[in-house]
Design a protein around this motif. Structure first.
Motif, short mmCIF file in Angstrom:
data_model
loop_
_atom_site.label_atom_id
_atom_site.label_comp_id
_atom_site.label_asym_id
_atom_site.label_seq_id
_atom_site.Cartn_x
_atom_site.Cartn_y
_atom_site.Cartn_z
N ASP A 72 0.86 -1.18 0.00
CA ASP A 72 0.00 0.00 0.00
C ASP A 72 0.89 1.23 0.00
OD1 ASP A 72 -1.83 2.01 0.38
OD2 ASP A 72 -2.97 0.92 1.89
N VAL A 73 0.69 2.11 -0.96
CA VAL A 73 1.53 3.30 -1.11
C VAL A 73 1.34 4.25 0.06
CG1 VAL A 73 1.97 5.29 -2.59
CG2 VAL A 73 1.47 3.08 -3.61
N ILE A 74 0.13 4.37 0.57
CA ILE A 74 -0.19 5.36 1.60
C ILE A 74 0.18 4.85 3.00
CG2 ILE A 74 -2.05 6.69 2.66
CD1 ILE A 74 -3.40 6.56 -0.16
N THR A 75 -0.25 3.63 3.35
CA THR A 75 -0.07 3.14 4.72
C THR A 75 1.14 2.24 4.89
OG1 THR A 75 -1.46 1.20 4.35
CG2 THR A 75 -2.57 3.23 5.10
N ASN A 76 1.85 1.92 3.82
CA ASN A 76 3.00 1.01 3.84
C ASN A 76 2.64 -0.39 4.35
OD1 ASN A 76 4.74 2.89 2.77
ND2 ASN A 76 5.26 3.71 4.79
N LYS A 77 1.39 -0.76 4.27
CA LYS A 77 0.95 -2.11 4.61
C LYS A 77 1.28 -3.05 3.45
CE LYS A 77 -3.44 -3.39 4.37
NZ LYS A 77 -4.89 -3.49 4.60
N ASN A 100 10.42 -7.25 -10.36
CA ASN A 100 10.10 -5.86 -10.68
C ASN A 100 8.88 -5.39 -9.89
OD1 ASN A 100 12.21 -5.72 -12.44
ND2 ASN A 100 10.97 -5.64 -14.29
N LYS A 101 8.83 -4.09 -9.66
CA LYS A 101 7.72 -3.48 -8.94
C LYS A 101 6.86 -2.72 -9.94
CE LYS A 101 8.65 -1.43 -5.02
NZ LYS A 101 9.01 -0.40 -4.00
N TYR A 102 5.56 -3.07 -10.00
CA TYR A 102 4.64 -2.50 -10.97
C TYR A 102 3.53 -1.73 -10.26
CZ TYR A 102 6.90 -5.79 -14.11
OH TYR A 102 7.82 -6.49 -14.84
N GLN A 103 2.94 -0.77 -10.99
CA GLN A 103 1.79 -0.04 -10.48
C GLN A 103 0.55 -0.93 -10.58
OE1 GLN A 103 1.24 3.74 -12.39
NE2 GLN A 103 3.43 4.18 -12.40
N ALA A 104 -0.26 -0.90 -9.54
CA ALA A 104 -1.49 -1.69 -9.53
C ALA A 104 -2.59 -0.90 -8.85
CB ALA A 104 -1.27 -3.03 -8.83
#
Length: 127
Positions: A72-77, A100-104
């Motif tokens: 989670d981008v906001i809560t770092n969960k 790799n890290k992708y946008q989801a």
């Protein structure tokens, strides 16, 4: 041809027409739902931990089963998704790399995961 044959052919044509419209409706609804997730969904990063090809093909494109780590981008969960299935176009399969890290995006219940893709159907890398 007898009358029964004509009736049988007419019934089969009606059945095929109804089935065709039903499938077309379901595909359109699925595409609209995916577009809704991309425009209104919550931002996440998805890291591919492993990929394996299944025996399923959809429109001559393989369905790949992935193990994902979702952040989670906001809560770092973070949490793991053991079996996420994704249909990947054959010409873009090189863009899907383990590690790799992708946008989801995901819905409110965080059950449906959709990768954000560019115009060429390649997944967008996350920063």
């Amino acid at each position: 041809m007898t009358t029964n044959n004509y009736i049988f052919v007419a019934v089969m044509i009606v059945i095929m027409f109804v089935f065709h419209n039903f499938v077309k409706y379901r595909i359109k609804k699925y595409q609209q739902r995916e577009q809704y997730f991309i425009s209104e969904g919550h931002d996440f990063n998805a890291i591919i931990l492993s990929m394996s090809k299944t025996v399923i093909f959809f429109n001559n494109n393989p369905v790949v089963e992935m193990k994902l780590r979702i952040e989670d981008v906001i809560t770092n969960k973070t949490w793991l998704v053991e079996a996420h299935k994704e249909t990947i176009m054959l010409i873009t399969i090189d863009a899907w790399q383990v590690g790799n890290k992708y946008q989801a995006k995901t819905d409110e219940e965080e059950k449906k995961i959709v990768f954000v893709r560019d115009g060429n159907d390649r997944p967008l890398l996350s920063q």
